[in-house]
Design a protein around this motif. Structure first.
Motif, PDB file in Angstrom:
ATOM      1  N   VAL A  49     128.176 -50.290 -11.093  1.00  0.00           N
ATOM      2  CA  VAL A  49     128.550 -49.059 -11.789  1.00  0.00           C
ATOM      3  C   VAL A  49     127.980 -49.088 -13.206  1.00  0.00           C
ATOM      4  O   VAL A  49     128.105 -50.075 -13.926  1.00  0.00           O
ATOM      5  CB  VAL A  49     130.087 -48.908 -11.843  1.00  0.00           C
ATOM      6  CG1 VAL A  49     130.490 -47.691 -12.647  1.00  0.00           C
ATOM      7  CG2 VAL A  49     130.652 -48.826 -10.437  1.00  0.00           C
ATOM      8  N   LEU A  50     127.333 -47.994 -13.575  1.00  0.00           N
ATOM      9  CA  LEU A  50     126.783 -47.856 -14.919  1.00  0.00           C
ATOM     10  C   LEU A  50     127.757 -47.040 -15.751  1.00  0.00           C
ATOM     11  O   LEU A  50     128.112 -45.925 -15.362  1.00  0.00           O
ATOM     12  CB  LEU A  50     125.431 -47.144 -14.870  1.00  0.00           C
ATOM     13  CG  LEU A  50     124.369 -47.773 -13.971  1.00  0.00           C
ATOM     14  CD1 LEU A  50     123.200 -46.816 -13.784  1.00  0.00           C
ATOM     15  CD2 LEU A  50     123.903 -49.074 -14.568  1.00  0.00           C
ATOM     16  N   ALA A  51     128.206 -47.576 -16.863  1.00  0.00           N
ATOM     17  CA  ALA A  51     129.091 -46.839 -17.763  1.00  0.00           C
ATOM     18  C   ALA A  51     128.218 -46.133 -18.795  1.00  0.00           C
ATOM     19  O   ALA A  51     127.457 -46.763 -19.518  1.00  0.00           O
ATOM     20  CB  ALA A  51     130.057 -47.786 -18.444  1.00  0.00           C
ATOM     21  N   MET A  52     128.313 -44.822 -18.833  1.00  0.00           N
ATOM     22  CA  MET A  52     127.473 -44.029 -19.727  1.00  0.00           C
ATOM     23  C   MET A  52     128.325 -43.298 -20.749  1.00  0.00           C
ATOM     24  O   MET A  52     129.414 -42.864 -20.419  1.00  0.00           O
ATOM     25  CB  MET A  52     126.655 -43.001 -18.938  1.00  0.00           C
ATOM     26  CG  MET A  52     125.634 -43.618 -18.041  1.00  0.00           C
ATOM     27  SD  MET A  52     124.421 -44.433 -19.040  1.00  0.00           S
ATOM     28  CE  MET A  52     123.391 -45.153 -17.812  1.00  0.00           C
ATOM     29  N   PRO A  53     127.879 -43.092 -21.933  1.00  0.00           N
ATOM     30  CA  PRO A  53     126.623 -43.586 -22.503  1.00  0.00           C
ATOM     31  C   PRO A  53     126.776 -45.030 -22.972  1.00  0.00           C
ATOM     32  O   PRO A  53     127.877 -45.512 -23.211  1.00  0.00           O
ATOM     33  CB  PRO A  53     126.384 -42.669 -23.694  1.00  0.00           C
ATOM     34  CG  PRO A  53     127.745 -42.251 -24.122  1.00  0.00           C
ATOM     35  CD  PRO A  53     128.576 -42.205 -22.866  1.00  0.00           C
ATOM     36  N   ARG A  54     125.643 -45.708 -23.114  1.00  0.00           N
ATOM     37  CA  ARG A  54     125.622 -47.080 -23.642  1.00  0.00           C
ATOM     38  C   ARG A  54     125.341 -47.019 -25.128  1.00  0.00           C
ATOM     39  O   ARG A  54     124.489 -46.261 -25.572  1.00  0.00           O
ATOM     40  CB  ARG A  54     124.544 -47.892 -22.945  1.00  0.00           C
ATOM     41  CG  ARG A  54     124.858 -48.085 -21.467  1.00  0.00           C
ATOM     42  CD  ARG A  54     123.850 -48.945 -20.838  1.00  0.00           C
ATOM     43  NE  ARG A  54     123.973 -50.286 -21.418  1.00  0.00           N
ATOM     44  CZ  ARG A  54     123.495 -51.370 -20.873  1.00  0.00           C
ATOM     45  NH1 ARG A  54     122.846 -51.292 -19.749  1.00  0.00           N
ATOM     46  NH2 ARG A  54     123.635 -52.549 -21.454  1.00  0.00           N
ATOM     47  N   THR A  55     126.057 -47.816 -25.873  1.00  0.00           N
ATOM     48  CA  THR A  55     125.883 -47.774 -27.322  1.00  0.00           C
ATOM     49  C   THR A  55     126.240 -49.118 -27.940  1.00  0.00           C
ATOM     50  O   THR A  55     126.951 -49.924 -27.341  1.00  0.00           O
ATOM     51  CB  THR A  55     126.742 -46.666 -27.950  1.00  0.00           C
ATOM     52  OG1 THR A  55     126.509 -46.635 -29.352  1.00  0.00           O
ATOM     53  CG2 THR A  55     128.205 -46.879 -27.690  1.00  0.00           C
ATOM     54  N   THR A  56     125.767 -49.347 -29.130  1.00  0.00           N
ATOM     55  CA  THR A  56     126.123 -50.554 -29.874  1.00  0.00           C
ATOM     56  C   THR A  56     127.096 -50.243 -31.007  1.00  0.00           C
ATOM     57  O   THR A  56     127.486 -51.132 -31.745  1.00  0.00           O
ATOM     58  CB  THR A  56     124.855 -51.205 -30.468  1.00  0.00           C
ATOM     59  OG1 THR A  56     124.204 -50.253 -31.305  1.00  0.00           O
ATOM     60  CG2 THR A  56     123.924 -51.672 -29.377  1.00  0.00           C
ATOM     61  N   VAL A  57     127.481 -48.991 -31.148  1.00  0.00           N
ATOM     62  CA  VAL A  57     128.429 -48.593 -32.186  1.00  0.00           C
ATOM     63  C   VAL A  57     129.826 -49.023 -31.740  1.00  0.00           C
ATOM     64  O   VAL A  57     130.317 -48.590 -30.706  1.00  0.00           O
ATOM     65  CB  VAL A  57     128.371 -47.061 -32.430  1.00  0.00           C
ATOM     66  CG1 VAL A  57     129.382 -46.647 -33.466  1.00  0.00           C
ATOM     67  CG2 VAL A  57     126.972 -46.635 -32.811  1.00  0.00           C
ATOM     68  N   SER A  58     130.476 -49.862 -32.526  1.00  0.00           N
ATOM     69  CA  SER A  58     131.748 -50.448 -32.104  1.00  0.00           C
ATOM     70  C   SER A  58     132.866 -49.419 -31.935  1.00  0.00           C
ATOM     71  O   SER A  58     133.698 -49.549 -31.048  1.00  0.00           O
ATOM     72  CB  SER A  58     132.177 -51.531 -33.089  1.00  0.00           C
ATOM     73  OG  SER A  58     132.376 -50.969 -34.369  1.00  0.00           O
ATOM     74  N   ASN A  59     132.920 -48.393 -32.764  1.00  0.00           N
ATOM     75  CA  ASN A  59     133.967 -47.373 -32.628  1.00  0.00           C
ATOM     76  C   ASN A  59     133.838 -46.620 -31.314  1.00  0.00           C
ATOM     77  O   ASN A  59     134.823 -46.188 -30.724  1.00  0.00           O
ATOM     78  CB  ASN A  59     133.913 -46.378 -33.789  1.00  0.00           C
ATOM     79  CG  ASN A  59     134.371 -46.988 -35.081  1.00  0.00           C
ATOM     80  OD1 ASN A  59     134.940 -48.071 -35.095  1.00  0.00           O
ATOM     81  ND2 ASN A  59     134.125 -46.284 -36.178  1.00  0.00           N
ATOM     82  N   PHE A  60     132.626 -46.446 -30.861  1.00  0.00           N
ATOM     83  CA  PHE A  60     132.378 -45.692 -29.646  1.00  0.00           C
ATOM     84  C   PHE A  60     132.600 -46.544 -28.397  1.00  0.00           C
ATOM     85  O   PHE A  60     132.801 -46.023 -27.314  1.00  0.00           O
ATOM     86  CB  PHE A  60     130.936 -45.155 -29.667  1.00  0.00           C
ATOM     87  CG  PHE A  60     130.668 -44.149 -28.603  1.00  0.00           C
ATOM     88  CD1 PHE A  60     131.244 -42.889 -28.667  1.00  0.00           C
ATOM     89  CD2 PHE A  60     129.844 -44.450 -27.538  1.00  0.00           C
ATOM     90  CE1 PHE A  60     131.001 -41.958 -27.679  1.00  0.00           C
ATOM     91  CE2 PHE A  60     129.601 -43.526 -26.544  1.00  0.00           C
ATOM     92  CZ  PHE A  60     130.180 -42.278 -26.617  1.00  0.00           C
ATOM     93  N   PHE A  61     132.602 -47.856 -28.554  1.00  0.00           N
ATOM     94  CA  PHE A  61     132.709 -48.764 -27.424  1.00  0.00           C
ATOM     95  C   PHE A  61     133.990 -48.542 -26.630  1.00  0.00           C
ATOM     96  O   PHE A  61     134.001 -48.645 -25.411  1.00  0.00           O
ATOM     97  CB  PHE A  61     132.628 -50.215 -27.903  1.00  0.00           C
ATOM     98  CG  PHE A  61     132.712 -51.202 -26.790  1.00  0.00           C
ATOM     99  CD1 PHE A  61     131.610 -51.458 -25.990  1.00  0.00           C
ATOM    100  CD2 PHE A  61     133.902 -51.867 -26.514  1.00  0.00           C
ATOM    101  CE1 PHE A  61     131.681 -52.367 -24.943  1.00  0.00           C
ATOM    102  CE2 PHE A  61     133.988 -52.775 -25.472  1.00  0.00           C
ATOM    103  CZ  PHE A  61     132.877 -53.033 -24.692  1.00  0.00           C
ATOM    104  N   HIS A  62     135.079 -48.229 -27.274  1.00  0.00           N
ATOM    105  CA  HIS A  62     136.371 -48.093 -26.607  1.00  0.00           C
ATOM    106  C   HIS A  62     136.666 -46.673 -26.130  1.00  0.00           C
ATOM    107  O   HIS A  62     137.737 -46.415 -25.597  1.00  0.00           O
ATOM    108  CB  HIS A  62     137.487 -48.571 -27.539  1.00  0.00           C
ATOM    109  CG  HIS A  62     137.354 -50.024 -27.869  1.00  0.00           C
ATOM    110  ND1 HIS A  62     137.631 -51.014 -26.957  1.00  0.00           N
ATOM    111  CD2 HIS A  62     136.933 -50.653 -28.993  1.00  0.00           C
ATOM    112  CE1 HIS A  62     137.418 -52.192 -27.507  1.00  0.00           C
ATOM    113  NE2 HIS A  62     136.991 -51.999 -28.751  1.00  0.00           N
TER     114      HIS A  62
END
Length: 139
Positions: A49-62
């Motif tokens: 399963v691909l979780a989209m979108p992928r990002t390195t921004v920590s606030n957006f990770f959760h």
């Protein structure tokens, strides 16, 4: 020949490992025979399963992410790779969705290669992908 250095295996574990290696070699040889037969050999598998979108921004990770599914199919005839991609809003990743995706890709192949009369499908033994009545009925 040591199966794995640094670890002592029981006789039952050794036999299980050797049996697994035998089955793997046997499956590889069977697939090679299929490829040499002239039939179109299709190897397919559902990607993780691909979780989209992928990002390195920590606030957006959760934040809540969209699950995306990708059924990848490789064809031995023309070495093309087909991908059927859908997301959780359209359908899940159960047997029906996978069978529908595979049929869609097979339909594309048949339109591109009208002279092929035999198609051989290879997949792992994952229940939603291959080992269920839905896939058998769809095909």
């Amino acid at each position: 020949m040591d199966i794995q250095k640094g670890r002592d295996f029981s006789e039952a574990e050794r036999q299980a490992i050797e049996h697994h290696k035998f089955l793997a070699r046997d499956a590889y040889e069977e697939r090679e025979r299929d490829r040499k037969s002239g039939a179109a050999v299709w190897c397919f598998d559902l990607e993780n399963v691909l979780a989209m979108p992928r990002t390195t921004v920590s606030n957006f990770f959760h934040k809540r992410k969209l699950s995306v599914y990708n059924l990848t199919v490789h064809c031995s005839v023309d070495k093309n790779v087909f991908c059927a991609v859908w997301n959780e809003a359209e359908n899940g990743r159960g047997g029906n969705a996978i069978a529908s995706a595979l049929l869609k890709v097979l339909d594309q192949f048949v339109q591109m290669h009208t002279t092929n009369s035999e198609i051989i499908l290879w997949s792992d033994s994952c229940v939603p992908q291959n080992r269920n009545s839905l896939m058998a009925y769809a095909l």
